[in-house]
Design a protein around this motif. Structure first.
Motif, short mmCIF file in Angstrom:
data_model
loop_
_atom_site.label_atom_id
_atom_site.label_comp_id
_atom_site.label_asym_id
_atom_site.label_seq_id
_atom_site.Cartn_x
_atom_site.Cartn_y
_atom_site.Cartn_z
N ALA A 184 -1.50 -6.85 -15.74
CA ALA A 184 -1.04 -5.56 -15.22
C ALA A 184 0.35 -5.18 -15.72
O ALA A 184 0.72 -4.00 -15.71
CB ALA A 184 -1.04 -5.58 -13.69
N GLY A 185 1.12 -6.18 -16.15
CA GLY A 185 2.47 -5.89 -16.65
C GLY A 185 3.41 -5.46 -15.54
O GLY A 185 3.33 -5.94 -14.40
N ARG A 186 4.28 -4.51 -15.84
CA ARG A 186 5.27 -4.03 -14.86
C ARG A 186 4.59 -3.00 -13.96
O ARG A 186 4.78 -1.79 -14.10
CB ARG A 186 6.47 -3.44 -15.57
N ALA A 187 3.83 -3.49 -13.02
CA ALA A 187 3.04 -2.62 -12.16
C ALA A 187 3.87 -2.12 -10.98
O ALA A 187 4.80 -2.78 -10.53
CB ALA A 187 1.82 -3.38 -11.63
N PRO A 188 3.56 -0.91 -10.47
CA PRO A 188 4.21 -0.42 -9.25
C PRO A 188 3.96 -1.37 -8.08
O PRO A 188 2.97 -2.11 -8.06
CB PRO A 188 3.54 0.94 -9.01
N ALA A 189 4.83 -1.30 -7.09
CA ALA A 189 4.75 -2.23 -5.96
C ALA A 189 3.42 -2.13 -5.23
O ALA A 189 2.85 -3.15 -4.82
CB ALA A 189 5.91 -1.97 -5.01
N LEU B 284 -0.13 -14.37 -0.05
CA LEU B 284 -0.19 -13.32 0.95
C LEU B 284 1.21 -12.83 1.29
O LEU B 284 1.42 -11.62 1.50
CB LEU B 284 -0.89 -13.85 2.20
N ALA B 285 2.19 -13.73 1.30
CA ALA B 285 3.58 -13.33 1.55
C ALA B 285 4.09 -12.44 0.40
O ALA B 285 4.83 -11.47 0.64
CB ALA B 285 4.46 -14.56 1.69
N ARG B 286 3.71 -12.74 -0.83
CA ARG B 286 4.09 -11.90 -1.96
C ARG B 286 3.50 -10.50 -1.81
O ARG B 286 4.17 -9.49 -2.08
CB ARG B 286 3.62 -12.51 -3.28
N ALA B 287 2.27 -10.45 -1.36
CA ALA B 287 1.62 -9.16 -1.16
C ALA B 287 2.35 -8.35 -0.09
O ALA B 287 2.55 -7.14 -0.25
CB ALA B 287 0.16 -9.37 -0.76
N ALA B 288 2.74 -9.00 0.98
CA ALA B 288 3.45 -8.30 2.06
C ALA B 288 4.78 -7.76 1.57
O ALA B 288 5.17 -6.63 1.91
CB ALA B 288 3.65 -9.25 3.24
N ARG B 289 5.49 -8.55 0.77
CA ARG B 289 6.78 -8.08 0.24
C ARG B 289 6.57 -6.89 -0.71
O ARG B 289 7.35 -5.92 -0.69
CB ARG B 289 7.50 -9.22 -0.48
N ARG C 72 7.87 -2.83 -0.36
CA ARG C 72 8.65 -2.13 -1.38
C ARG C 72 7.97 -0.84 -1.86
O ARG C 72 8.60 -0.02 -2.53
CB ARG C 72 8.86 -3.02 -2.61
N SER C 73 6.70 -0.69 -1.58
CA SER C 73 5.95 0.44 -2.13
C SER C 73 6.38 1.75 -1.49
O SER C 73 6.82 1.80 -0.33
CB SER C 73 4.45 0.23 -1.93
N ARG C 74 6.27 2.81 -2.25
CA ARG C 74 6.63 4.14 -1.78
C ARG C 74 5.53 5.12 -2.16
O ARG C 74 4.86 4.96 -3.18
CB ARG C 74 7.96 4.60 -2.44
N PRO C 75 5.33 6.16 -1.36
CA PRO C 75 4.30 7.16 -1.69
C PRO C 75 4.52 7.75 -3.09
O PRO C 75 5.65 8.08 -3.46
CB PRO C 75 4.47 8.22 -0.61
N GLY C 76 3.46 7.83 -3.85
CA GLY C 76 3.56 8.42 -5.18
C GLY C 76 4.05 7.48 -6.26
O GLY C 76 4.29 7.92 -7.39
N ASP C 77 4.21 6.18 -5.93
CA ASP C 77 4.74 5.25 -6.95
C ASP C 77 3.65 4.67 -7.84
O ASP C 77 3.93 3.86 -8.71
CB ASP C 77 5.53 4.12 -6.28
N PHE D 141 -4.96 1.98 -1.14
CA PHE D 141 -4.54 0.71 -0.56
C PHE D 141 -3.40 0.95 0.43
O PHE D 141 -2.30 1.37 0.07
CB PHE D 141 -4.09 -0.26 -1.65
N SER D 142 -3.67 0.68 1.68
CA SER D 142 -2.75 0.97 2.79
C SER D 142 -2.39 -0.32 3.53
O SER D 142 -2.99 -1.38 3.29
CB SER D 142 -3.42 1.94 3.75
N PRO D 143 -1.41 -0.25 4.45
CA PRO D 143 -1.14 -1.42 5.30
C PRO D 143 -2.38 -1.91 6.03
O PRO D 143 -2.53 -3.12 6.27
CB PRO D 143 -0.07 -0.90 6.27
N ALA D 144 -3.30 -1.00 6.36
CA ALA D 144 -4.54 -1.42 7.03
C ALA D 144 -5.41 -2.25 6.11
O ALA D 144 -6.06 -3.22 6.54
CB ALA D 144 -5.30 -0.19 7.52
N HIS D 145 -5.44 -1.90 4.83
CA HIS D 145 -6.22 -2.70 3.87
C HIS D 145 -5.60 -4.09 3.72
O HIS D 145 -6.34 -5.09 3.65
CB HIS D 145 -6.26 -2.00 2.51
N PHE D 146 -4.28 -4.16 3.68
CA PHE D 146 -3.63 -5.47 3.61
C PHE D 146 -3.94 -6.28 4.86
O PHE D 146 -4.28 -7.48 4.78
CB PHE D 146 -2.12 -5.30 3.46
#
Length: 453
Positions: free
Chosen positions: A285-290, A317-322, A326-331, A339-344
């Protein structure tokens, strides 16, 4: 009595070459291609039997490809002829070039339209899935995808395709992949609309966008086919989408498709193989958005849980949570917006359930049920999973309440995964059927199954 055609791949190639109603002429060309070494005496009746399942030897198949390629003006492989059962292999292996990807994709979509029963019956081959993941990750990028064909493709044509892709994704979220008419519509669209565009004339820049749009629709069809429970067919569509994404030089979407293939492997119980696929997706994926990283890490964590590796699952799973924090709308691209907090939370719930940590798992329940509006299938899947986890933890009353809620929501969804998860829950409750609440749920489940049938 005239027997029905069973080899639709060869039939389609004969029509494309202009031999659809000239089988005798085609047979004579095969005889001529053999020269003095073959002394063949094929005629129209020979072609009749080829179209109905008879298989000539490899040398003759190569002569057939030579005749067809000369007439059509492009390379035809032996596998493309549908002789000797090769049709079941269409789309299973990662194509080596953009042109091969286009040809294989076109054949797969045509087969899905014309012989959907054959494609649906193909098995999932985990070794082929691993080879696909490694090829996508390590094969070099394509120098160009520019092509000369009969129709010029413009940017406006590609934009229209992308709009269709969005509409198909919304149909999936609302109604599930098990809706056969939707998948039939998508397969027909790919066969009759997208395939001719891929065989058209376009520059490298337009071609890359075209490949992305085609990969997006093919990837959506793959996920819906997986959701419907047709796993061999889904694998073939995932493989096609991955190769088109590679041709588009779209590493992010390719990583997303490969993560979906890993998710399918998890569902089918191939934990260690799913770990490798998920890691290849992350690495490629390379430098993928958060937000994309959050999804990819979540998939890897789920694979570790299926494989029984508690330590690795917890770490990833901890990496995924972090990453999610960091993710922001539109990133991220639009396709990643689901993919939302509910999916996580749903994935974390599943991980802990798979690791037999039921009390820890139910803590993710409230967040897993906070599903964005419109994601009906996700709500049902999470509700049924939470019900199963409560039952495993001994909370039968709460489990049955959630189970009944899942059944109510499932009435508008056609999904093999939903049916499987509800059935899994029902099986887990069967030893407790003497409990009044459990008996009520099992009866409601039986009634829901009867209505579905």
């Amino acid at each position: 009595m005239v027997r029905p055609v069973t080899n639709h791949e060869l039939e389609a190639l004969l029509h494309e070459a202009g031999y659809g109603y000239a089988h005798g002429a085609f047979a004579r060309q095969v005889n001529h291609a053999a020269g003095d070494h073959g002394h063949l005496r094929y005629d129209a009746s020979t072609v009749y039997w080829w179209l109905r399942g008879r298989c000539p030897d490899r040398h003759i198949q190569e002569l057939i490809t030579t005749v067809l390629a000369r007439r059509i003006g492009r390379t035809i492989t032996v596998d493309a002829l549908g002789l000797g059962g090769e049709g079941t292999q269409v789309g299973l292996h990662y194509p080596g070039s953009p042109r091969e990807a286009v040809d294989v994709g076109s054949r797969l979509w045509r087969m899905t339209v014309q012989r959907g029963d054959l494609v649906a019956a193909t098995p999932f081959v985990v070794a082929a899935a691993l080879n696909t993941g490694f090829a996508w990750r390590f094969d070099p990028a394509d120098a160009t995808v520019a092509h000369q064909g009969s129709r010029r493709i413009l940017d406006s044509d590609v934009t229209a395709l992308q709009l269709f892709a969005d509409q198909f994704a919304e149909l999936d979220r609302q109604h599930g992949g098990g809706a056969h008419h939707t998948r039939t519509l998508m397969s027909d669209f790919l066969y009759r609309n997208v395939s001719p565009m891929l065989h058209g004339t376009y520059t490298d820049a337009v071609g890359r966008r075209l490949m992305t749009a085609a990969a997006t629709i093919a990837g959506q069809l793959a996920f819906m086919t997986y959701d419907a429970g047709e796993h061999g067919a889904a694998q073939r569509h995932f493989t096609t989408a991955l190769r088109l994404a590679k041709a588009a030089d779209d590493a992010l979407y390719g990583a997303h498709v490969l993560a979906n293939l890993a998710t399918q492997a998890i569902y089918l119980g191939h934990g260690p193989e799913a770990v490798r696929l998920a890691r290849a997706a992350l690495d490629g994926a390379g430098r993928a958005p958060a937000s994309v990283l959050a999804r990819l890490h979540t998939t890897e964590a789920s694979a570790h849980a299926m494989a029984g590796d508690r330590r690795a699952c917890t770490r990833v799973l901890a990496r995924a949570a972090r990453a999610l924090a960091r993710s922001r709308p539109g990133d991220a691209p639009a396709w990643a917006g689901y993919f939302s907090p509910a999916h996580f939370a749903g994935a974390a719930l599943r991980c802990h359930r798979d690791l037999q940590l039921h009390r820890q798992a139910v803590r993710y329940g409230p967040a897993a049920l906070d599903v964005p509006a419109g994601n009906v299938r996700t709500r049902v899947l999470h509700t049924a999973l939470l019900a199963t986890t409560h039952a495993a933890a001994g909370d039968l009353d709460e489990a049955c309440l959630l189970g009944k809620e899942a059944i109510q929501h499932s009435r508008t969804i056609s999904s093999g995964r939903v049916r499987h998860r509800l059935a899994e829950f029902a099986r887990g409750l069967t030893p407790h059927r003497s409990v009044a609440g459990v008996a009520d749920f099992l009866e409601e489940h039986r009634s829901a199954l009867a209505v579905a049938v």
